[in-house]
Design an enzyme around this catalytic site. Structure first.
Site, PDB file in Angstrom:
ATOM      1  N   GLN A  53      -1.203  -0.968   9.048  1.00 22.50           N
ATOM      2  CA  GLN A  53      -0.460  -1.192  10.288  1.00 22.50           C
ATOM      3  C   GLN A  53      -1.705  -0.977  11.388  1.00 22.50           C
ATOM      4  OE1 GLN A  53       0.596  -1.532  13.532  1.00 22.50           O
ATOM      5  NE2 GLN A  53       0.587   0.779  13.571  1.00 22.50           N
ATOM      6  N   SER A  54      -2.227  -2.165  11.827  1.00 23.56           N
ATOM      7  CA  SER A  54      -3.259  -2.263  12.546  1.00 23.56           C
ATOM      8  C   SER A  54      -3.154  -1.961  14.133  1.00 23.56           C
ATOM      9  CB  SER A  54      -4.436  -3.477  12.211  1.00 23.56           C
ATOM     10  OG  SER A  54      -3.657  -4.554  12.561  1.00 23.56           O
ATOM     11  N   LEU A 111       0.697  -1.231  -0.097  1.00 27.83           N
ATOM     12  CA  LEU A 111      -0.066   0.079  -0.033  1.00 27.83           C
ATOM     13  C   LEU A 111       0.889   1.302   0.089  1.00 27.83           C
ATOM     14  CD1 LEU A 111      -3.254  -0.317   2.147  1.00 27.83           C
ATOM     15  CD2 LEU A 111      -2.664  -0.825  -0.121  1.00 27.83           C
ATOM     16  N   TYR A 169      -2.988   5.751  14.917  1.00 30.37           N
ATOM     17  CA  TYR A 169      -3.991   4.997  14.174  1.00 30.37           C
ATOM     18  C   TYR A 169      -5.355   5.337  13.814  1.00 30.37           C
ATOM     19  CZ  TYR A 169      -6.654   0.638  13.364  1.00 30.37           C
ATOM     20  OH  TYR A 169      -7.736  -0.235  12.740  1.00 30.37           O
ATOM     21  N   ARG A 229      -6.190 -14.340  15.650  1.00 30.72           N
ATOM     22  CA  ARG A 229      -6.022 -12.849  15.649  1.00 30.72           C
ATOM     23  C   ARG A 229      -4.278 -12.695  16.198  1.00 30.72           C
ATOM     24  NH1 ARG A 229      -7.033  -7.400  15.615  1.00 30.72           N
ATOM     25  NH2 ARG A 229      -8.572  -6.779  17.403  1.00 30.72           N
ATOM     26  N   THR A 238     -12.951   1.713  11.501  1.00 27.74           N
ATOM     27  CA  THR A 238     -12.693   1.075  12.902  1.00 27.74           C
ATOM     28  C   THR A 238     -13.357   2.055  14.028  1.00 27.74           C
ATOM     29  OG1 THR A 238     -10.908   0.974  14.566  1.00 27.74           O
ATOM     30  CG2 THR A 238     -10.387   2.207  12.932  1.00 27.74           C
ATOM     31  N   GLU A 294     -11.969   2.949  16.615  1.00 28.43           N
ATOM     32  CA  GLU A 294     -10.801   3.581  16.958  1.00 28.43           C
ATOM     33  C   GLU A 294     -11.195   4.991  16.772  1.00 28.43           C
ATOM     34  OE1 GLU A 294      -8.027   3.098  19.378  1.00 28.43           O
ATOM     35  OE2 GLU A 294      -9.520   1.637  19.731  1.00 28.43           O
TER      36      GLU A 294
HETATM   37  P1  NAP Z   1      -4.167  -7.687  10.789  1.00 30.49           P
HETATM   38  O1  NAP Z   1      -4.329  -8.999  11.176  1.00 30.49           O
HETATM   39  O2  NAP Z   1      -3.034  -6.587  11.379  1.00 30.49           O
HETATM   40  O3  NAP Z   1      -3.866  -7.503   9.098  1.00 30.49           O
HETATM   41  C1  NAP Z   1      -3.478  -6.549   8.317  1.00 30.49           C
HETATM   42  C2  NAP Z   1      -3.121  -6.792   7.041  1.00 30.49           C
HETATM   43  O4  NAP Z   1      -2.340  -5.618   6.358  1.00 30.49           O
HETATM   44  C3  NAP Z   1      -2.004  -7.955   6.741  1.00 30.49           C
HETATM   45  O5  NAP Z   1      -2.230  -8.921   5.908  1.00 30.49           O
HETATM   46  C4  NAP Z   1      -0.736  -6.957   6.594  1.00 30.49           C
HETATM   47  O6  NAP Z   1       0.478  -7.906   6.161  1.00 30.49           O
HETATM   48  C5  NAP Z   1      -1.156  -6.193   5.796  1.00 30.49           C
HETATM   49  N1  NAP Z   1      -0.386  -4.893   5.448  1.00 30.49           N
HETATM   50  C6  NAP Z   1       0.175  -4.285   6.413  1.00 30.49           C
HETATM   51  N2  NAP Z   1       0.972  -3.313   6.037  1.00 30.49           N
HETATM   52  C7  NAP Z   1       0.907  -3.506   4.737  1.00 30.49           C
HETATM   53  C8  NAP Z   1       1.232  -2.811   3.508  1.00 30.49           C
HETATM   54  N3  NAP Z   1       2.274  -1.730   3.661  1.00 30.49           N
HETATM   55  N4  NAP Z   1       0.877  -3.028   2.282  1.00 30.49           N
HETATM   56  C9  NAP Z   1       0.074  -4.216   2.203  1.00 30.49           C
HETATM   57  N5  NAP Z   1      -0.240  -4.878   3.119  1.00 30.49           N
HETATM   58  C10 NAP Z   1      -0.060  -4.434   4.268  1.00 30.49           C
HETATM   59  O7  NAP Z   1      -5.357  -6.807  10.661  1.00 30.49           O
HETATM   60  P2  NAP Z   1      -7.008  -7.415  10.952  1.00 30.49           P
HETATM   61  O8  NAP Z   1      -7.243  -7.528  12.210  1.00 30.49           O
HETATM   62  O9  NAP Z   1      -7.170  -8.374  10.088  1.00 30.49           O
HETATM   63  O10 NAP Z   1      -7.829  -5.901  10.259  1.00 30.49           O
HETATM   64  C11 NAP Z   1      -8.081  -5.830   8.866  1.00 30.49           C
HETATM   65  C12 NAP Z   1      -8.513  -4.407   8.810  1.00 30.49           C
HETATM   66  O11 NAP Z   1      -9.496  -3.926   9.576  1.00 30.49           O
HETATM   67  C13 NAP Z   1      -7.326  -3.485   9.047  1.00 30.49           C
HETATM   68  O12 NAP Z   1      -7.291  -2.272   8.463  1.00 30.49           O
HETATM   69  C14 NAP Z   1      -7.743  -2.997  10.404  1.00 30.49           C
HETATM   70  O13 NAP Z   1      -6.787  -1.954  10.820  1.00 30.49           O
HETATM   71  C15 NAP Z   1      -9.025  -2.804  10.375  1.00 30.49           C
HETATM   72  N6  NAP Z   1      -9.824  -3.054  11.536  1.00 30.49           N
HETATM   73  C16 NAP Z   1      -9.691  -4.258  12.431  1.00 30.49           C
HETATM   74  C17 NAP Z   1     -10.386  -4.617  13.501  1.00 30.49           C
HETATM   75  C18 NAP Z   1     -10.393  -5.845  14.578  1.00 30.49           C
HETATM   76  O14 NAP Z   1     -10.725  -5.650  15.699  1.00 30.49           O
HETATM   77  N7  NAP Z   1      -9.393  -6.780  14.092  1.00 30.49           N
HETATM   78  C19 NAP Z   1     -11.432  -3.428  13.777  1.00 30.49           C
HETATM   79  C20 NAP Z   1     -11.755  -2.512  12.960  1.00 30.49           C
HETATM   80  C21 NAP Z   1     -10.841  -2.151  12.169  1.00 30.49           C
HETATM   81  P3  NAP Z   1       1.505  -8.785   7.029  1.00 30.49           P
HETATM   82  O15 NAP Z   1       0.903 -10.294   7.193  1.00 30.49           O
HETATM   83  O16 NAP Z   1       2.539  -8.717   6.075  1.00 30.49           O
HETATM   84  O17 NAP Z   1       1.757  -8.090   8.044  1.00 30.49           O
HETATM   85  O1  F7E Z   2      -6.300  -3.413  23.007  1.00 23.36           O
HETATM   86  C1  F7E Z   2      -5.820  -2.931  26.436  1.00 23.36           C
HETATM   87  C2  F7E Z   2      -5.538  -1.720  25.549  1.00 23.36           C
HETATM   88  O2  F7E Z   2      -4.666  -4.124  21.156  1.00 23.36           O
HETATM   89  C3  F7E Z   2      -7.585  -3.382  23.412  1.00 23.36           C
HETATM   90  C4  F7E Z   2      -7.167  -3.264  16.656  1.00 23.36           C
HETATM   91  O3  F7E Z   2      -7.474  -4.460  15.847  1.00 23.36           O
HETATM   92  O4  F7E Z   2      -9.269  -2.990  17.637  1.00 23.36           O
HETATM   93  C5  F7E Z   2      -8.002  -3.251  17.900  1.00 23.36           C
HETATM   94  O5  F7E Z   2      -7.328  -2.035  18.714  1.00 23.36           O
HETATM   95  C6  F7E Z   2      -7.609  -2.973  24.871  1.00 23.36           C
HETATM   96  C7  F7E Z   2      -6.679  -1.429  25.096  1.00 23.36           C
HETATM   97  O6  F7E Z   2      -7.022  -3.515  20.735  1.00 23.36           O
HETATM   98  C8  F7E Z   2      -2.820  -4.861  26.952  1.00 23.36           C
HETATM   99  O7  F7E Z   2      -4.968  -0.623  26.317  1.00 23.36           O
HETATM  100  C9  F7E Z   2      -4.353  -4.010  28.471  1.00 23.36           C
HETATM  101  O8  F7E Z   2      -7.567  -0.824  25.747  1.00 23.36           O
HETATM  102  O9  F7E Z   2      -6.284  -5.728  21.689  1.00 23.36           O
HETATM  103  P1  F7E Z   2      -6.029  -4.234  21.671  1.00 23.36           P
HETATM  104  P2  F7E Z   2      -7.364  -2.005  20.179  1.00 23.36           P
HETATM  105  O10 F7E Z   2      -6.416  -1.238  20.727  1.00 23.36           O
HETATM  106  O11 F7E Z   2      -8.867  -1.873  20.839  1.00 23.36           O
HETATM  107  C10 F7E Z   2      -9.798  -1.863  16.886  1.00 23.36           C
HETATM  108  C11 F7E Z   2     -11.238  -1.657  16.697  1.00 23.36           C
HETATM  109  C12 F7E Z   2      -8.702  -1.886  15.788  1.00 23.36           C
HETATM  110  O12 F7E Z   2      -9.428  -1.147  14.429  1.00 23.36           O
HETATM  111  C13 F7E Z   2      -7.422  -2.017  15.613  1.00 23.36           C
HETATM  112  O13 F7E Z   2      -7.006  -2.358  14.425  1.00 23.36           O
HETATM  113  O14 F7E Z   2      -6.783  -3.895  25.864  1.00 23.36           O
HETATM  114  N1  F7E Z   2      -4.596  -3.768  26.955  1.00 23.36           N
HETATM  115  N2  F7E Z   2      -3.275  -4.678  28.313  1.00 23.36           N
HETATM  116  C14 F7E Z   2      -3.821  -4.206  26.145  1.00 23.36           C
HETATM  117  N3  F7E Z   2      -3.448  -4.171  24.758  1.00 23.36           N
HETATM  118  C15 F7E Z   2      -2.469  -5.135  24.142  1.00 23.36           C
HETATM  119  N4  F7E Z   2      -2.387  -5.011  22.852  1.00 23.36           N
HETATM  120  N5  F7E Z   2      -1.520  -5.643  24.987  1.00 23.36           N
HETATM  121  C16 F7E Z   2      -1.794  -5.465  26.618  1.00 23.36           C
HETATM  122  O15 F7E Z   2      -0.999  -6.030  27.165  1.00 23.36           O
END
Ligand code: NAP
Ligand code: F7E
Length: 343
Positions: free
Chosen positions: A89-90, A65, A157, A192, A133, A135
């Protein structure tokens, strides 16, 4: 009828893997974009290649990207019906450490895809999904967050995803593109990423139970999250692209739990008998059966700014997409534990 073609950016991620399988079942030809890395990073989709029913309809291509020409060439070559932008970069905490890169991939990366669609004159042909998201709601004070709730992002983010959200809407309004923003609340699964809190908790507790890890270190135990299952959420993404008109939708469960609640539920299911003591950074969980401390807090896992409270109102998705979450938090935890034990 010819098979539809989907192009997925972020195919190697959690959602990319679930979405690929979902679309393959619907007879799509799936083109997944992966970035080059020094080791194979296709573990989440490797099983597709072993599946005789799907492997011939699944193609992996290199792209990034941050590289506009690679995006343009991919879209030109594949000529897809639907594009899903899941690449990012999620990690929220990591976005404070690599803010410029996060903005580049998440914000400008989305613009690069939209601009490639436009340059190829595909704006009336291709449908586009943007992975937004919860977020973006950031420091909101609303009891439930929906499509009308204002964005107040509190991390690089969250800010980068707001740019992606608004530029997607802008291209929809300005050029009549079929472009949708999904505003998805946290969704988890056995695949995850290991540094997200649910996976870290399940993996840590299973390892402690099995004796291969002594302690689990966490950050903020009191933020609240609305956790669903990725398998349910990718269906909502697809549904957004099957409507008459493009629009934006919140996807969540409408329930919220603290990190500590999640730990307690998971610990109970694994027959841990734990007691919490101390406050703030000194808070810890003791395994009553052997008096050992199994969970402690560490400063490094706290963020410079936190999203304290998220709870999604997905009534628009329920009404228009006929989408409701099917998998409960307890079923999610059970599946994650089972997977961890088997692996
Ligand atoms: P993820 O597991 O972190 O996957 C992210 C994907 O993006 C991976 O395939 C990663 O490749 C790829 N990527 C990162 N940098 C890139 C780049 N420069 N060019 C091309 N590909 C790149 O995330 P996910 O949980 O599946 O989430 C999918 C999407 O939904 C993300 O955009 C995230 O921000 C969004 N989202 C997630 C959640 C959630 O709770 N899971 C909620 C809301 C929104 P690599 O495998 O090489 O790292
Ligand atoms: O944190 C707390 C942390 O990193 C959840 C991404 O998929 O969802 C995700 O973002 C909570 C936060 O997810 C630890 O401070 C405590 O309050 O699992 P997380 P996130 O930040 O909510 C949203 C919807 C996205 O879009 C994002 O891509 O948990 N927390 N202790 C911790 N979090 C982490 N990672 N590690 C800890 O040790």
């Amino acid at each position: 009828m010819k098979n539809k073609k989907a192009l997925i950016f972020g195919v190697t991620g959690q959602d990319g893997a679930y979405l690929s399988k979902f679309l393959l079942k619907k007879k799509y030809i799936v083109y997944g974009v992966k970035r080059r890395s020094s080791i194979m990073n296709t573990q989440r989709v490797d099983d597709i290649y072993k599946d005789i029913n799907y492997k011939s309809n699944f193609v992996l291509l290199y792209g990034d990207l941050t590289d506009a020409s690679s995006i343009l060439n991919l879209i030109k070559k594949v000529n897809p019906n639907e594009i899903y932008n899941l690449a990012a970069q999620s990690h929220v905490k990591v976005s404070f450490e690599v803010p410029e890169y996060s903005a580049d991939v998440n914000g400008l990366g989305t613009l690069r895809i939209l601009e490639a669609i436009r340059s190829l004159n595909l704006e009336k042909k291709v449908k586009f999904y943007q992975a937004g998201t919860s977020e973006m709601f950031g420091s909101t004070k609303k009891k439930f967050q929906n499509e009308k709730t204002n964005f107040h992002p509190v991390s690089p983010y969250g800010v980068s995803k707001c740019f992606a959200h608004w530029i997607t809407k802008n291209y929809r309004d300005a050029y009549g593109m079929y472009a949708c923003n999904g505003i998805l609340f946290n969704h988890e699964s056995p695949i995850r990423g290991e540094t997200f809190v649910t996976k870290k908790i399940i993996q840590g507790l299973v390892r402690i139970k099995q004796g291969s890890q002594k302690k689990l270190f966490l950050g903020n135990l009191y933020s609240k999250r609305d956790w669903g299952h990725a398998r349910d959420y990718v269906e909502a993404m697809w549904k957004m692209l099957q409507q008459k008109r493009p629009d934006d939708y919140v996807i969540g469960t409408g329930k919220t739990f603290t990190i500590k609640d999640f730990v307690n539920r998971a610990a109970k299911k694994m027959n841990f008998n734990i007691r919490w003591t101390g406050v703030g950074i000194k808070e810890k969980a003791v395994n009553i059966d052997n008096k050992k401390i199994i969970i402690e807090c560490k400063n490094r896992y706290f963020r410079p700014l936190e999203v304290d409270y998220l709870k999604g109102d997905a009534s628009k998705a329920k009404k228009i997409l006929k989408w409701v979450p099917k998998i409960s938090i307890d079923d999610l935890i059970d599946e994650m534990i089972q997977h961890e034990l088997e692996n």
